[in-house]
Write a protein that holds these residues in place. Structure first.
Motif, PDB file in Angstrom:
ATOM      1  N   HIS A   8      -7.214   7.383   4.431  1.00  0.00           N
ATOM      2  CA  HIS A   8      -6.728   8.746   4.226  1.00  0.00           C
ATOM      3  C   HIS A   8      -7.865   9.708   3.906  1.00  0.00           C
ATOM      4  N   LEU A   9      -8.858   9.262   3.160  1.00  0.00           N
ATOM      5  CA  LEU A   9     -10.017  10.124   2.894  1.00  0.00           C
ATOM      6  C   LEU A   9     -10.771  10.449   4.174  1.00  0.00           C
ATOM      7  N   GLU A  10     -10.984   9.436   4.994  1.00  0.00           N
ATOM      8  CA  GLU A  10     -11.696   9.655   6.257  1.00  0.00           C
ATOM      9  C   GLU A  10     -10.874  10.539   7.198  1.00  0.00           C
ATOM     10  N   LEU A  11      -9.576  10.303   7.261  1.00  0.00           N
ATOM     11  CA  LEU A  11      -8.696  11.115   8.093  1.00  0.00           C
ATOM     12  C   LEU A  11      -8.715  12.569   7.626  1.00  0.00           C
ATOM     13  N   ALA A  12      -8.583  12.789   6.318  1.00  0.00           N
ATOM     14  CA  ALA A  12      -8.585  14.147   5.771  1.00  0.00           C
ATOM     15  C   ALA A  12      -9.916  14.845   6.053  1.00  0.00           C
ATOM     16  N   GLN A  13     -11.010  14.140   5.900  1.00  0.00           N
ATOM     17  CA  GLN A  13     -12.326  14.741   6.162  1.00  0.00           C
ATOM     18  C   GLN A  13     -12.460  15.118   7.632  1.00  0.00           C
ATOM     19  N   CYS A  14     -12.066  14.234   8.512  1.00  0.00           N
ATOM     20  CA  CYS A  14     -12.153  14.487   9.954  1.00  0.00           C
ATOM     21  C   CYS A  14     -11.285  15.687  10.343  1.00  0.00           C
ATOM     22  N   MET A  15     -10.052  15.727   9.857  1.00  0.00           N
ATOM     23  CA  MET A  15      -9.146  16.835  10.186  1.00  0.00           C
ATOM     24  C   MET A  15      -9.618  18.143   9.556  1.00  0.00           C
ATOM     25  N   SER A  16     -10.195  18.060   8.368  1.00  0.00           N
ATOM     26  CA  SER A  16     -10.712  19.256   7.698  1.00  0.00           C
ATOM     27  C   SER A  16     -11.887  19.850   8.480  1.00  0.00           C
ATOM     28  N   GLU A  17     -12.760  19.006   8.981  1.00  0.00           N
ATOM     29  CA  GLU A  17     -13.914  19.473   9.762  1.00  0.00           C
ATOM     30  C   GLU A  17     -13.472  20.231  11.010  1.00  0.00           C
ATOM     31  N   ARG A  18     -12.320  19.906  11.528  1.00  0.00           N
ATOM     32  CA  ARG A  18     -11.794  20.572  12.719  1.00  0.00           C
ATOM     33  C   ARG A  18     -10.898  21.775  12.372  1.00  0.00           C
ATOM     34  N   GLY A  19     -10.682  21.984  11.070  1.00  0.00           N
ATOM     35  CA  GLY A  19      -9.834  23.089  10.632  1.00  0.00           C
ATOM     36  C   GLY A  19      -8.352  22.802  10.777  1.00  0.00           C
ATOM     37  N   TRP A  20      -7.962  21.543  10.845  1.00  0.00           N
ATOM     38  CA  TRP A  20      -6.576  21.163  11.082  1.00  0.00           C
ATOM     39  C   TRP A  20      -5.850  20.733   9.819  1.00  0.00           C
ATOM     40  N   LEU A  21      -6.567  20.343   8.785  1.00  0.00           N
ATOM     41  CA  LEU A  21      -5.951  19.793   7.581  1.00  0.00           C
ATOM     42  C   LEU A  21      -5.157  20.858   6.834  1.00  0.00           C
ATOM     43  N   ASP A  22      -3.958  20.493   6.388  1.00  0.00           N
ATOM     44  CA  ASP A  22      -3.117  21.398   5.616  1.00  0.00           C
ATOM     45  C   ASP A  22      -2.562  20.626   4.425  1.00  0.00           C
ATOM     46  N   LEU A  23      -2.955  21.032   3.224  1.00  0.00           N
ATOM     47  CA  LEU A  23      -2.500  20.400   1.991  1.00  0.00           C
ATOM     48  C   LEU A  23      -1.606  21.372   1.240  1.00  0.00           C
ATOM     49  N   SER A  24      -0.479  20.889   0.759  1.00  0.00           N
ATOM     50  CA  SER A  24       0.441  21.727  -0.013  1.00  0.00           C
ATOM     51  C   SER A  24       0.826  20.990  -1.289  1.00  0.00           C
ATOM     52  N   PHE A  25       0.844  21.734  -2.398  1.00  0.00           N
ATOM     53  CA  PHE A  25       1.217  21.166  -3.691  1.00  0.00           C
ATOM     54  C   PHE A  25       2.255  22.057  -4.352  1.00  0.00           C
ATOM     55  N   LEU A  26       3.150  21.450  -5.117  1.00  0.00           N
ATOM     56  CA  LEU A  26       4.093  22.183  -5.948  1.00  0.00           C
ATOM     57  C   LEU A  26       3.753  21.843  -7.396  1.00  0.00           C
TER      58      LEU A  26
END
Length: 151
Positions: A8-26
């Motif tokens: 999940h860390l590697e996936l999040a980093q890869c998606m973040s580098e492409r500007g695709w990662l979206d994190l939401s918190f409540l």
């Protein structure tokens, strides 16, 4: 597990580098009580993983966060929202239509390749369907899915 966390860390980093990662918190009272993460890609939101603090289950914090995320997607003019991974009941009440995602595979000739890529997954699906119909075994299957992160 540490292997899953590393994935999940590697996936999040890869998606973040492409500007695709979206994190939401409540947050409630400054404490995070629910999260969702997914990917904004090609005009759609791919909903990958969600979780919530079970102490707040009666408040439906996961559903509240989903509602806020969907509102945000409307504002951002996201065209589609895809619930991925799993067939939880809440997804049927939130989605308008079902969309099947296909994952074609090219398999080498040979018995071992056919067993591992075609027959074993099919047998797994049949066993899962049989178990889910059993009053005694369905709860075990649910616990296994939660443990694996599928629910």
């Amino acid at each position: 597990s540490s292997i899953e966390q590393a994935f999940h860390l590697e996936l999040a980093q890869c998606m973040s580098e492409r500007g695709w990662l979206d994190l939401s918190f409540l947050y409630l009272g400054g404490e995070p009580v629910a999260y969702r993460y997914g990917f904004l890609y090609n005009g759609g939101f791919e909903d990958w993983r969600t979780g919530f603090n079970t102490e707040y289950f009666p408040l439906s914090v996961g559903k509240v966060l989903l509602m806020f995320l969907l509102q945000d997607c409307f504002v951002r003019q996201v065209r589609e929202f895809h619930f991925l991974r799993g067939d939880e009941d809440y997804k049927a009440s939130w989605q308008v239509t079902e969309k099947e995602f296909l994952h074609p595979r090219v398999v080498r000739k040979g018995l071992v390749a056919m067993l591992s890529q075609v027959w074993v997954p099919s047998a797994k699906r049949l066993v899962r369907q049989s178990l889910s119909g059993s009053k005694r075994l369905a709860p075990l299957l649910d616990r296994y899915d939660r443990w694996r992160g599928n629910k």
